[in-house]
Design an enzyme around this catalytic site. Sequence first.
Site, PDB file in Angstrom:
ATOM      1  N   GLU A 113       6.390 -17.878  50.384  1.00  0.00           N
ATOM      2  CA  GLU A 113       5.278 -18.014  51.467  1.00  0.00           C
ATOM      3  C   GLU A 113       4.521 -19.521  51.348  1.00  0.00           C
ATOM      4  OE1 GLU A 113       1.912 -15.331  52.089  1.00  0.00           O
ATOM      5  OE2 GLU A 113       3.330 -13.583  51.567  1.00  0.00           O
ATOM      6  N   GLU A 170       1.681 -10.563  45.620  1.00  0.00           N
ATOM      7  CA  GLU A 170       0.535 -10.990  45.319  1.00  0.00           C
ATOM      8  C   GLU A 170      -0.453  -9.966  44.479  1.00  0.00           C
ATOM      9  OE1 GLU A 170      -1.483 -13.288  48.240  1.00  0.00           O
ATOM     10  OE2 GLU A 170       0.080 -14.799  48.544  1.00  0.00           O
TER      11      GLU A 170
HETATM   12  C1  BGP Z   1      -0.924 -14.203  51.803  1.00  0.00           C
HETATM   13  C2  BGP Z   1      -0.381 -12.881  52.128  1.00  0.00           C
HETATM   14  C3  BGP Z   1       0.268 -13.019  53.576  1.00  0.00           C
HETATM   15  C4  BGP Z   1      -0.528 -13.876  54.684  1.00  0.00           C
HETATM   16  C5  BGP Z   1      -0.994 -14.992  53.894  1.00  0.00           C
HETATM   17  C6  BGP Z   1      -1.923 -15.766  54.977  1.00  0.00           C
HETATM   18  O1  BGP Z   1      -1.721 -14.108  50.721  1.00  0.00           O
HETATM   19  O2  BGP Z   1       0.663 -12.592  51.141  1.00  0.00           O
HETATM   20  O3  BGP Z   1       0.350 -11.602  53.981  1.00  0.00           O
HETATM   21  O4  BGP Z   1      -1.635 -13.048  55.241  1.00  0.00           O
HETATM   22  O5  BGP Z   1      -1.840 -14.926  52.717  1.00  0.00           O
HETATM   23  O6  BGP Z   1      -3.240 -15.287  54.595  1.00  0.00           O
HETATM   24  P1  BGP Z   1      -4.488 -15.031  55.735  1.00  0.00           P
HETATM   25  O7  BGP Z   1      -3.364 -14.160  56.742  1.00  0.00           O
HETATM   26  O8  BGP Z   1      -5.435 -14.167  55.111  1.00  0.00           O
HETATM   27  O9  BGP Z   1      -4.717 -16.346  56.304  1.00  0.00           O
END
Ligand code: BGP
Length: 479
Positions: free
Chosen positions: A386, A171
């Site tokens: 993800e 990302e």
């Molecule tokens: C994405 C990232 C992850 C993860 C996920 C959830 O953007 O790649 O590392 O953290 O988001 O986001 P958050 O943990 O901020 O809720």
Amino acid sequence: MTNASPTYVFPKGFVWGSATAAIQVEGAASLYGKGPSNWDVFCREHPEKIFDRGSPEVACDHYHRYKEDVRLMKETGHTGYRLSIAWTRIFPEGYGRTNPEGIAFYRALFDELLASGIEPNVTLYHWDLPQTLAERGGWENKETIEHFVHYARTCFELFGSRVRLWSTLNEPAWTTLQGYVTGLHPPNQTSHRAAIQVSHNFNVAHARVVKDFQAMKRAGAFAAGAEAQIGLVLNMSTVYPATKDPLDVRAARLADGVLNRWFIDPALKGVYPEDIWELYRSCGILPVHTESELALFRENTVDYIGVNYYYPHYASSDAPESAYHLNTSGKANEDCVFAIKDLFRFVKNPSGKYTDWGWEIFPEGLYELLWRAQEYRPGIPVYITENGVGMNEKLDDQGTVNDEARIEFVREHLKVAHRAISNGVNVKGYYMWALMDNFSWVNGFKKRYGFLFVDRATQARSIKASGRWYREVSARNGF
Ligand code: BGP
């Protein structure tokens, strides 16, 4: 789960996985020769900026518990696992001397996974930049590109016999935005000029690594031979106009350009999107670049694309001021705010269903992203790298978590993926975010995402209902 044949059958070899990132789970942040990363230092120096002063120092103690974690992956039906390497475990100072303990750790982890029939999918950079490089300008400084390229080559040499699937960056849009526009993540800057330079440097670093990867693949550096692949992981959130007003339609196109196309286009088509290039040029903030960097994009597109999808955006043109706020408390009435002055402002969907952290649950958005990859390059392999839902959770009296809402979330997104596959998109696998509850960046630990519940005091893992459900889905290759 019934014994009847699944309604949604996935292609043979479909990867049933989950994902994590090094700093979010490993812990041992200052141990075994690891150098400090920008996130380690940020959390130490500004604990007040992290919900409940959470720290990645111990995280989920995965470094010490990786064997148990791999066993739990097996128990929950995993055939794949997406993880990242901590750059500072390999090169404590970002370059120069390597750290044998860090190298041994990843070798042992990969061996454990492979022995359990779980294929690793390895991201080289998931936001944890060596502090030494951060202090010399981080990704704004083109020298960081050189160090990243060297680090990547070293990883290919060290682990190419064990790892087939690689990605360069996680990302780049999100880490650039939060680091250089909203200032919520390190290095806490709010400069559009810096953001655009950093995003360009990310794109160059990515293309340089793809180039080296292909050369090393031809030279036989990977045990998987021609099957070894390199991709880029993008959070290609769908952007809809808030209304049918042409100004909102334009705002949505711009937002999509800034957040998505600026990264997808060079990686898949080999060129920057003309409208966004022109926008930056007219604002006098084009990145410092060379013709040979732009040529690199044309010559080094990806083997596959990784799609991270959580929620869609709705863009309004009504953006008189820049404003940013992230709901890190998990209180449903705390809204997320994101507006770039005179360009676009994201607004809520009045009929949308939202999580407690203000992220809309909208599985259909995934369909458009998958299709989009197909439109860019028909047949390109796509991994959903993800997708998941953060929730307030605790163990019940039976010592588990009955996370029906997560099962529904995953099931509905998988149905959408299934439809995309039926319509011709080459979706190769699904990595749920996340294997276990983890350090959720500025959200600390309250926002739980895992198939595995992690007790913060004892680090004990418990398989949630979703993990048991996933095992069945994987065993039947569908549901
Ligand atoms: C994405 C990232 C992850 C993860 C996920 C959830 O953007 O790649 O590392 O953290 O988001 O986001 P958050 O943990 O901020 O809720």
